[in-house]
Design a protein around this motif. Sequence first.
Motif, PDB file in Angstrom:
ATOM      1  N   LYS A  17       0.827  -1.205   0.000  1.00 22.65           N
ATOM      2  CA  LYS A  17       0.000   0.000   0.000  1.00 22.65           C
ATOM      3  C   LYS A  17       0.862   1.257   0.000  1.00 22.65           C
ATOM      4  O   LYS A  17       1.825   1.353   0.751  1.00 22.65           O
ATOM      5  N   GLY A  20      -4.635   5.511  -0.797  1.00 26.19           N
ATOM      6  CA  GLY A  20      -6.031   5.082  -0.773  1.00 26.19           C
ATOM      7  C   GLY A  20      -6.392   4.083  -1.870  1.00 26.19           C
ATOM      8  O   GLY A  20      -7.308   3.269  -1.690  1.00 26.19           O
ATOM      9  N   ARG A 310       0.118  11.732   3.203  1.00 28.97           N
ATOM     10  CA  ARG A 310       1.307  12.074   2.437  1.00 28.97           C
ATOM     11  C   ARG A 310       1.584  13.573   2.569  1.00 28.97           C
ATOM     12  O   ARG A 310       0.673  14.391   2.452  1.00 28.97           O
ATOM     13  N   LYS A 315      -2.106  17.607  -0.483  1.00 34.82           N
ATOM     14  CA  LYS A 315      -2.747  17.556   0.830  1.00 34.82           C
ATOM     15  C   LYS A 315      -2.765  18.930   1.509  1.00 34.82           C
ATOM     16  O   LYS A 315      -3.144  19.046   2.682  1.00 34.82           O
ATOM     17  N   GLY A 338       3.406  11.376   8.651  1.00 37.59           N
ATOM     18  CA  GLY A 338       3.402  11.299   7.192  1.00 37.59           C
ATOM     19  C   GLY A 338       4.795  11.386   6.638  1.00 37.59           C
ATOM     20  O   GLY A 338       5.751  11.654   7.366  1.00 37.59           O
ATOM     21  N   GLY A 364       7.300   9.223   8.600  1.00 34.62           N
ATOM     22  CA  GLY A 364       7.369   7.792   8.334  1.00 34.62           C
ATOM     23  C   GLY A 364       5.983   7.257   8.046  1.00 34.62           C
ATOM     24  O   GLY A 364       5.013   8.028   7.934  1.00 34.62           O
ATOM     25  N   TYR A 365       5.910   5.953   7.890  1.00 34.80           N
ATOM     26  CA  TYR A 365       4.631   5.296   7.617  1.00 34.80           C
ATOM     27  C   TYR A 365       4.367   4.306   8.736  1.00 34.80           C
ATOM     28  O   TYR A 365       5.172   3.416   8.986  1.00 34.80           O
ATOM     29  N   ASP A 366       3.273   4.480   9.470  1.00 28.44           N
ATOM     30  CA  ASP A 366       3.020   3.635  10.632  1.00 28.44           C
ATOM     31  C   ASP A 366       1.507   3.480  10.807  1.00 28.44           C
ATOM     32  O   ASP A 366       0.823   4.378  11.316  1.00 28.44           O
ATOM     33  N   LEU A 391      -9.798   9.299   2.776  1.00 25.72           N
ATOM     34  CA  LEU A 391     -10.315   8.280   3.681  1.00 25.72           C
ATOM     35  C   LEU A 391     -10.266   8.739   5.124  1.00 25.72           C
ATOM     36  O   LEU A 391     -11.151   8.432   5.929  1.00 25.72           O
ATOM     37  N   ASN A 392      -9.231   9.504   5.447  1.00 25.11           N
ATOM     38  CA  ASN A 392      -9.040   9.827   6.858  1.00 25.11           C
ATOM     39  C   ASN A 392     -10.184  10.626   7.472  1.00 25.11           C
ATOM     40  O   ASN A 392     -10.488  10.466   8.653  1.00 25.11           O
ATOM     41  N   TYR A 395     -12.663   8.019   8.412  1.00 26.03           N
ATOM     42  CA  TYR A 395     -12.256   7.314   9.629  1.00 26.03           C
ATOM     43  C   TYR A 395     -12.502   8.222  10.842  1.00 26.03           C
ATOM     44  O   TYR A 395     -12.986   7.769  11.880  1.00 26.03           O
TER      45      TYR A 395
END
Length: 502
Positions: A17, A20, A310, A315, A338, A364-366, A391-392, A395
């Motif tokens: 991934k 999205g 990102r 964004k 991000g 980072g990506y977590d 998407l966020n 959520y």
Amino acid sequence: MSLSVLISASEAVPFIKSGGLADVIGVLPRYLRRLGHDVRLVLPRYYGIDKTKFGLKPLAGVLVVPMGGAGDEYCAVYEGSLPDSDIPVYFLEHEGYFGRSGLYAENNVEYADNDRRFIFLSKGSLELCKMLDFFPDLVHANDWHTAAIPLLLNTTYRHDSHVGGAASLLTIHNMQYQGSFPPATMEILGVGWEHFTFLGVEKDDRVNLLKGGIYNATLLNTVSEGYAAEIQTPAQGWGLEGVLRERNRDLFGILNGVDYTEWSPESDPYITANYSAGDLGGKGLCKADVQKEMGLPQRGDVPLIGMVGRMVTQKGIDVFAEALPRLLELELQIVMLGEGEPWAHFYFGGMAASHRDRLSVCVGYDNGLAHRIEAGADFFLMPSAFEPCGLNQMYSLRYGTIPIVRGVGGLDDSVENFDENLLAGTGFKFHDLTAGALFDTVGWALHTWYNRREGIDRLRQRGMAVRFTWEGAAEKYDRLYKMALKRRSGASSDTPPRATRQ
Ligand code: ADP
């Protein structure tokens, strides 16, 4: 009517991934399957996809992929399935193209052979049907990576034994990335130079794979209705607005759903304490926990704003960067997660270092931390310049974390602005892409937090009750597939469906 559908894409959860797109490709097939369709998925076998972990098994034989002037190329195919489902996923294993650490780029530099890599995926997806003896009614392509498929179906594969009759749907998840390459890419495509025209795949003297897909797909859609309208304007069409307007009768918007098995505060395994709309007690614990994890003072009385995504201009992080010094004068805390443009890592990292009590940044990506931020934050900020779906914010609604968004694309479609008089709405919205508008709207949200708690409570409750279901989205895809089939069977057998220029 049950259909045979081949979905071809460059990423899908849980295998790999970057954004999205992967969420959609990993989840939509499950709901299409529930509607009775025979859905199969094709992906590249990137280096990062662990064959053992996902139980991938090699298929007998070798897939031959004709790469135009470059001749035939070969790859192995591995078969797996979407976890806990009977949906087959086929991985094209080509060490030269996909045995790399990045998906599309490394160190922010795009791979020079991305045209070959993804034309290989597109052609390989169609060739695979022969290997599997699979006759898809429809091939579903996604973004520029597989946008060559509709063109290939209308040309080289028009009379193919297995895919010759298939209709195509091209879903545009992001208009900005179009797959633009030098003219020599035509040799790899192998469809003939007569398609290198303004009514074909050519744009600004380059091969534009997305444009070719837009002209040739039986039907098109984007991931929200708002974005479907916006991309037909110069502001959001990235130069292809004219082509999209020509096809606007065939262009639809379907808002993505949310995978609530992964994103629900009642059952989320990543968060400190589970909670629900009826019992929000755990949310305070989640806030304290994420403050601790991010090194901020554990204060319940200060509003916490979360951001995950990102760090790129799309964004709105440049606008956010401009507003940040003033925002940090307010009584608030901000946590950011991000990665993206290098200047952003330095700038936000530097600002965090000089405002340790207010701003914390994790570059980072977590995925786990993304969940904890959703659960622990009071507000979630998305000042996007454009947002196909996003998407966020969806959520956030589910987690009782009030979105503060720019009213654009999917953000505008999924968040209802706060009405102070009626205490209605689900979030706070602004429209101008300026630091001033962003600042004012965050200020409005904070004012509400400090002075009108009943407004915050109502916003939370209303947001937590909203659902963006995949059942609903899949039914819309089902209708589009059937419409595409009708179109395809009504189309003349020799002429590709081309639009005429106005
Ligand atoms: P886009 O596809 O434009 O990047 P979306 O909002 O549609 O944006 O989807 C982004 C997805 O990726 C969300 O599920 C989000 O939580 C996730 N994500 C983005 N960046 C990160 C990160 N740094 N760490 C964890 N998850 C991330």
